[in-house]
Every structure is written in structure tokens, then in C-alpha cells.
Design a protein around this motif. Structure first.
Motif, PDB file in Angstrom:
ATOM      1  N   ALA A  19      51.295  30.931  42.935  1.00  0.00           N
ATOM      2  CA  ALA A  19      52.257  31.592  41.688  1.00  0.00           C
ATOM      3  C   ALA A  19      52.663  30.543  41.015  1.00  0.00           C
ATOM      4  O   ALA A  19      52.483  30.649  39.529  1.00  0.00           O
ATOM      5  CB  ALA A  19      53.320  32.477  42.326  1.00  0.00           C
ATOM      6  N   ILE A  22      49.765  29.442  38.755  1.00  0.00           N
ATOM      7  CA  ILE A  22      49.214  30.526  37.869  1.00  0.00           C
ATOM      8  C   ILE A  22      50.251  30.466  36.659  1.00  0.00           C
ATOM      9  O   ILE A  22      49.831  30.678  35.321  1.00  0.00           O
ATOM     10  CB  ILE A  22      49.191  31.852  38.650  1.00  0.00           C
ATOM     11  N   GLU A  30      43.220  32.760  37.122  1.00  0.00           N
ATOM     12  CA  GLU A  30      43.938  34.000  37.792  1.00  0.00           C
ATOM     13  C   GLU A  30      45.438  34.125  36.848  1.00  0.00           C
ATOM     14  O   GLU A  30      45.829  33.297  36.327  1.00  0.00           O
ATOM     15  CB  GLU A  30      44.206  33.591  39.021  1.00  0.00           C
ATOM     16  N   THR A  31      45.531  35.394  36.647  1.00  0.00           N
ATOM     17  CA  THR A  31      47.014  35.516  36.060  1.00  0.00           C
ATOM     18  C   THR A  31      48.004  36.403  36.664  1.00  0.00           C
ATOM     19  O   THR A  31      49.271  36.365  36.632  1.00  0.00           O
ATOM     20  CB  THR A  31      46.726  36.477  34.810  1.00  0.00           C
ATOM     21  N   GLU A  32      47.362  36.724  38.077  1.00  0.00           N
ATOM     22  CA  GLU A  32      48.396  37.282  39.272  1.00  0.00           C
ATOM     23  C   GLU A  32      47.932  37.007  40.704  1.00  0.00           C
ATOM     24  O   GLU A  32      46.813  36.379  40.790  1.00  0.00           O
ATOM     25  CB  GLU A  32      48.045  38.919  39.202  1.00  0.00           C
ATOM     26  N   VAL A  33      49.214  36.653  41.456  1.00  0.00           N
ATOM     27  CA  VAL A  33      48.925  36.168  42.800  1.00  0.00           C
ATOM     28  C   VAL A  33      48.358  37.279  43.575  1.00  0.00           C
ATOM     29  O   VAL A  33      48.488  38.352  43.497  1.00  0.00           O
ATOM     30  CB  VAL A  33      50.170  35.944  43.125  1.00  0.00           C
ATOM     31  N   THR A  35      47.144  39.247  47.077  1.00  0.00           N
ATOM     32  CA  THR A  35      47.781  39.543  48.211  1.00  0.00           C
ATOM     33  C   THR A  35      47.184  38.653  49.252  1.00  0.00           C
ATOM     34  O   THR A  35      46.257  37.901  49.106  1.00  0.00           O
ATOM     35  CB  THR A  35      47.395  40.962  48.774  1.00  0.00           C
ATOM     36  N   ARG A 145      44.093  34.808  29.409  1.00  0.00           N
ATOM     37  CA  ARG A 145      45.143  35.548  28.275  1.00  0.00           C
ATOM     38  C   ARG A 145      44.514  35.741  27.021  1.00  0.00           C
ATOM     39  O   ARG A 145      45.157  35.385  25.965  1.00  0.00           O
ATOM     40  CB  ARG A 145      46.346  35.088  28.550  1.00  0.00           C
TER      41      ARG A 145
END
Length: 162
Positions: A19, A22, A30-33, A35, A145
Motif C-alpha cells: 500500500a 502504491i 496498481e492503484t488499489e491494494v 486482497t 491515473r
């Protein structure tokens, strides 16, 4: 510091370090961690490690993923290496790369590759110190982004696997 196999017990620390990478915006598209289940499913179980300090705190991690299901590429993997912000420039990244090189070579993997953003000079220098070479720049290979980004392709070809 010790390098040990990554297990589900390390999940929170591993994802927290991911995270941070990121959030910095200089390490990944990647923009989201993910699972833990997503993270776990995408990485080879025999080739992932964490660096821990004497108290067991995770300082960084490294893991590989196959680049292709085709048999011709069975010995080629892509890796990711992330170090906690407070543990950078302490040799953690190099120790993790050394561990993944040893692990992959023992399994007959002949090439480890990765990509990094051109401005990530720390990562580029780390990889060169571990025997990686810069193959070239993949221009406008992906968007982060909404902005097209270049990636420096890095690889390490094992000198011991024919």
C-alpha cells in the motif's frame, strides 16, 4: 535481519508495505491494494520471501509470478520487490533480491524480469547491483491515473542455467 518464506501470517505487513508503494505512485501501475487472496493467487508459492528484523517486523517482501503459461517460458518469471519506507537504504532490497535469485535458480528458472518507472532511480540502482541489466524502455506501456507511463524493462539471466 533474516530472509524467510512469506506466509499468510505476514499478510497484513506485506499488504501494508505494498500500500505504501502504491500510494507513492513511483513503483506500480496498481492503484488499489489487492486482497490477500488475490495477492496469494498471483504469486508462485515457492518463490516469495519477507525480510524481518529481530523482533519479527516485516521490513520488505519479494515475490515472483510466471510471465506466461507457455512451456517455452517456463523458466521466466516477473518479480516485485517492496521495502517499507522506514527500512529503505539498509540493504533489505538487496537481501530480498539475492534470496529470489537463489530460489529461482535452484528451481531452474533462467530469467527474472521486472519493470520500473524511469524516475525510480533507487530501484534501478538496486537491480543493477544485483546483476540485472536494463533491456530498454517500453514507451507508453500503461496508464497510471490517466497518464501514459514508460517502464524500464529489467532482467537477470542466470549464468548457471544452460
Amino acid at each position: 535481519m533474516q530472509i524467510i518464506p512469506m506466509t499468510a501470517a505476514h499478510r497484513d505487513a506485506v499488504l501494508e508495505i505494498y500500500a505504501a508503494g502504491i500510494a507513492e505512485g513511483a513503483a506500480t501501475f496498481e492503484t488499489e491494494v489487492p486482497t490477500w487472496e488475490q495477492f496469494d493467487a498471483g504469486r508462485a508459492p515457492d518463490h516469495r520471501f519477507v525480510a524481518v528484523d529481530d523482533d519479527g517486523t516485516v521490513l520488505g517482501w519479494v515475490a515472483v509470478s510466471p510471465v506466461s503459461p507457455r512451456s517455452a517460458y517456463a523458466g521466466v518469471v516477473e518479480h516485485s520487490v517492496y521495502v517499507a519506507p522506514a527500512a529503505r537504504r539498509l540493504g533489505v532490497g538487496r537481501a530480498l533480491l539475492d534470496a529470489i535469485v537463489a530460489s529461482s535458480e535452484a528451481a531452474g528458472i533462467w530469467t527474472i524480469q521486472s519493470g520500473t518507472f524511469p524516475e525510480n532511480t533507487g530501484s534501478r540502482a538496486l537491480h543493477r547491483s544485483a546483476g540485472f541489466r536494463e533491456v530498454g524502455i517500453r514507451e507508453r506501456i500503461g496508464r497510471l491515473r490517466g497518464v501514459w507511463r514508460d517502464v524500464v524493462l529489467l532482467e537477470r539471466r542466470s549464468p548457471i542455467i544452460d
